[in-house]
Design a protein around this motif. Structure first.
Motif, short mmCIF file in Angstrom:
data_model
loop_
_atom_site.label_atom_id
_atom_site.label_comp_id
_atom_site.label_asym_id
_atom_site.label_seq_id
_atom_site.Cartn_x
_atom_site.Cartn_y
_atom_site.Cartn_z
N THR A 118 0.91 -1.18 0.03
CA THR A 118 0.12 0.10 -0.07
C THR A 118 0.99 1.24 0.07
O THR A 118 0.25 2.44 -0.26
N GLU A 119 2.05 1.14 0.23
CA GLU A 119 2.95 2.35 0.53
C GLU A 119 2.79 3.17 -0.70
O GLU A 119 3.13 2.80 -2.00
N GLY A 120 2.63 4.54 -0.78
CA GLY A 120 2.41 5.44 -1.85
C GLY A 120 1.23 5.30 -2.63
O GLY A 120 1.07 5.98 -3.64
N ARG A 121 0.29 4.48 -2.03
CA ARG A 121 -1.04 4.11 -3.03
C ARG A 121 -2.07 4.75 -2.15
O ARG A 121 -2.98 3.75 -1.51
N VAL A 122 -2.50 5.92 -2.19
CA VAL A 122 -3.48 6.41 -1.22
C VAL A 122 -4.98 5.89 -1.20
O VAL A 122 -5.46 5.37 -0.50
N LEU A 123 -5.17 5.93 -2.64
CA LEU A 123 -6.72 5.47 -2.76
C LEU A 123 -6.86 3.98 -2.77
O LEU A 123 -7.53 3.51 -2.29
N TYR A 124 -5.97 3.27 -3.01
CA TYR A 124 -5.76 1.77 -3.06
C TYR A 124 -5.79 1.47 -1.62
O TYR A 124 -6.54 0.57 -0.95
N ALA A 125 -4.88 2.17 -0.59
CA ALA A 125 -4.77 1.77 0.98
C ALA A 125 -6.37 2.28 1.43
O ALA A 125 -6.60 1.58 2.39
N GLY A 126 -7.00 3.21 0.99
CA GLY A 126 -8.26 3.55 1.57
C GLY A 126 -9.33 2.44 1.18
O GLY A 126 -10.06 1.94 2.20
N LEU A 127 -9.18 1.76 0.02
CA LEU A 127 -10.01 0.79 -0.32
C LEU A 127 -9.73 -0.62 0.51
O LEU A 127 -10.54 -1.54 0.93
N ARG A 128 -8.55 -0.57 0.70
CA ARG A 128 -7.88 -1.90 1.46
C ARG A 128 -8.60 -2.16 2.78
O ARG A 128 -8.38 -3.00 3.33
N ALA A 129 -8.85 -0.78 3.36
CA ALA A 129 -9.22 -0.73 4.68
C ALA A 129 -10.65 -1.21 4.94
O ALA A 129 -11.17 -1.15 5.88
N LEU A 130 -11.43 -1.35 3.72
CA LEU A 130 -12.72 -1.45 3.83
C LEU A 130 -12.90 -3.09 3.95
O LEU A 130 -12.11 -3.84 3.55
N ASP A 131 -14.31 -3.53 4.43
CA ASP A 131 -14.75 -5.03 4.54
C ASP A 131 -14.71 -5.39 3.08
O ASP A 131 -15.23 -4.67 2.23
N VAL A 132 -14.11 -6.77 2.65
CA VAL A 132 -14.60 -7.40 1.55
C VAL A 132 -15.70 -7.94 1.45
O VAL A 132 -16.40 -8.53 2.50
N PRO A 133 -16.72 -7.64 0.65
CA PRO A 133 -18.13 -8.07 0.45
C PRO A 133 -17.92 -9.60 0.41
O PRO A 133 -17.22 -10.37 -0.09
N GLU A 134 -19.16 -10.40 1.12
CA GLU A 134 -19.30 -11.77 0.95
C GLU A 134 -19.90 -12.19 -0.25
O GLU A 134 -19.34 -13.25 -0.75
N GLU A 135 -20.81 -11.65 -0.89
CA GLU A 135 -21.67 -12.16 -1.97
C GLU A 135 -20.61 -12.01 -3.29
O GLU A 135 -19.97 -11.06 -3.37
N PRO A 136 -20.65 -13.03 -3.86
CA PRO A 136 -19.84 -13.22 -4.91
C PRO A 136 -19.76 -12.08 -6.04
O PRO A 136 -18.47 -11.48 -6.31
#
Length: 264
Positions: A118-136
């Protein structure tokens, strides 16, 4: 991978999510765009969103941020975006939405999507902090969005390293598509004097010729940026074995094709 991920991730910019945002008080498409895409950053000011998104002209973000946060919270925007995007993807791909192949593709794509640095990737890091949906279907869209924004953050770094600003990037993209910059959808609305100033700056650097087309140096610069973007995107897929990557590609191909066909 870009060609397979992009049609899946970008359903988020289509009619179904847009209508969901409009129903909650957004004034237009761009209100919903900025609310949904910027939401993982929290209630960040326009200056921060402008810096992270990189390729909007001065003042464009500020017409929407922070106004949208008076109508919807970032947490609400994240939920609206996920529901609308999953519904849009399901609508576009039909029976594929309930196939075992989609479940497997979602699992592999998610493994890749949460594995990159995630280093240097601000928007990606923000998305990584979200829960991953369960529905496929939602999980596949979420993984594709992570991979898209991971690549996008790297692309911005490549542009910055080559001294290419956001509006200049659109000029180079237009020329690579065989279009005049003044005709390109993302910048044709800019004041003529402002766009002319950007093109003149590229001309002074030897990247654009007198007729407004690529010079050899301009074309080479664009190609170097794209090659570096690919190189910076690669680490997301290193967690997968060669066989798993082949399986992911095979699984994504019909889904991406169906999503692209519906978009076209």
């Amino acid at each position: 991978m870009f060609e397979l991920v992009e049609p899946i991730a970008t359903v988020t910019f289509s009619e179904v999510p847009n209508e969901a945002f409009l129903a909650l008080g957004m004034r237009n498409y761009w209100d919903g765009y900025f609310a949904g895409r910027a939401a993982p950053l929290g209630p960040a000011p326009a200056e921060v969103v402008h810096a992270v998104f990189y390729n909007f002209a001065d003042g464009e973000v500020a017409r929407h941020i922070p106004w949208v946060w008076g109508k919807i919270t970032p947490q609400e925007a994240i939920a609206v975006r996920e529901r609308g995007s999953a519904a849009a993807l399901r609508q576009r791909i039909g029976q594929l939405a309930d196939s075992p192949g989609l479940v497997r593709a979602a699992d592999l794509a998610t493994r890749a999507a949460v594995s990159a640095p995630t280093e240097g990737r601000v928007l990606y890091a923000g998305l990584r902090a979200l829960d991953v949906p369960e529905e496929p279907v939602a999980r596949l869209w979420h993984a594709a969005t992570l991979l898209r924004e991971h690549r996008g953050d790297g692309h911005n770094a490549a542009l910055l390293a080559h001294g290419i600003g956001g509006t200049e990037a659109h000029v180079l993209l237009a020329l690579s598509l065989g279009m005049r910059a003044e005709e390109f959808g993302r910048i044709h609305h800019l004041p003529k004097a402002q766009l002319a100033g950007v093109i003149d700056g590229l001309r002074r650097r030897g990247l654009v010729d007198a007729a407004g087309g690529f010079t050899d140096a301009g074309r080479e610069t664009k190609e170097r940026i794209e090659a570096l973007t690919d190189e910076l995107a690669a680490p997301a897929y290193e967690v997968l074995s060669t066989d798993e990557l082949d399986e992911l590609i095979a699984g994504l191909e019909p889904i991406a094709a169906a999503a692209q066909e519906a978009d076209d």
